[in-house]
Scaffold this motif. Sequence first.
Motif, PDB file in Angstrom:
ATOM      1  N   CYS A 218     -72.564  -0.289 -18.112  1.00 23.76           N
ATOM      2  CA  CYS A 218     -72.161   0.607 -19.200  1.00 23.76           C
ATOM      3  C   CYS A 218     -72.241  -0.028 -20.585  1.00 23.76           C
TER       4      CYS A 218
ATOM      5  N   ASN B   4     -70.163  -2.113 -21.939  1.00 27.19           N
ATOM      6  CA  ASN B   4     -68.835  -2.495 -22.439  1.00 27.19           C
ATOM      7  C   ASN B   4     -68.755  -4.020 -22.558  1.00 27.19           C
TER       8      ASN B   4
ATOM      9  N   CYS C  31     -65.961   0.779 -16.711  1.00 26.71           N
ATOM     10  CA  CYS C  31     -66.579   1.474 -15.569  1.00 26.71           C
ATOM     11  C   CYS C  31     -66.196   0.866 -14.223  1.00 26.71           C
TER      12      CYS C  31
ATOM     13  N   CYS D 114     -71.389  -5.516 -19.964  1.00 23.85           N
ATOM     14  CA  CYS D 114     -71.447  -4.970 -18.610  1.00 23.85           C
ATOM     15  C   CYS D 114     -72.870  -4.451 -18.363  1.00 23.85           C
TER      16      CYS D 114
ATOM     17  N   CYS E 125     -65.339  -4.972 -15.187  1.00 25.14           N
ATOM     18  CA  CYS E 125     -65.498  -4.243 -16.452  1.00 25.14           C
ATOM     19  C   CYS E 125     -64.317  -3.282 -16.592  1.00 25.14           C
TER      20      CYS E 125
ATOM     21  N   PHE F 294     -67.330  -1.920 -12.903  1.00 31.49           N
ATOM     22  CA  PHE F 294     -68.352  -2.781 -12.297  1.00 31.49           C
ATOM     23  C   PHE F 294     -67.749  -4.160 -12.054  1.00 31.49           C
TER      24      PHE F 294
END
Length: 96
Positions: free
Chosen positions: A28, A30, A68, A25, A65, A70
Amino acid sequence: MITPDEKERIAQELNKKFGAKDVKCPMCGNIHFIIADGYFNTFMQGDLRQTNLGGPSIPSIPVICNNCGFISMHALGILGLLPKQENTEKGGEYGK
Ligand SMILES: [Zn+2]
């Protein structure tokens, strides 16, 4: 809503594009994502002072994501997932 088979096909096409590259991501870091349960079909706007509904659009799939939230949107035409009559050249005009 998108069927499990459609989601699998989308995941396969995205994995082909990403290859062995680790996808993270951009917000963040991830590495876990969710394919949305439906498509987005954003209409192109030629004038910022008006909002037109209808006309050329970019059918896409949102990938989210799971940490977060996104959202990245991937054009179905580029992934080869539009019906033939709507799938024009890469980067060209989509749908009507
Ligand atoms: Zn994230």
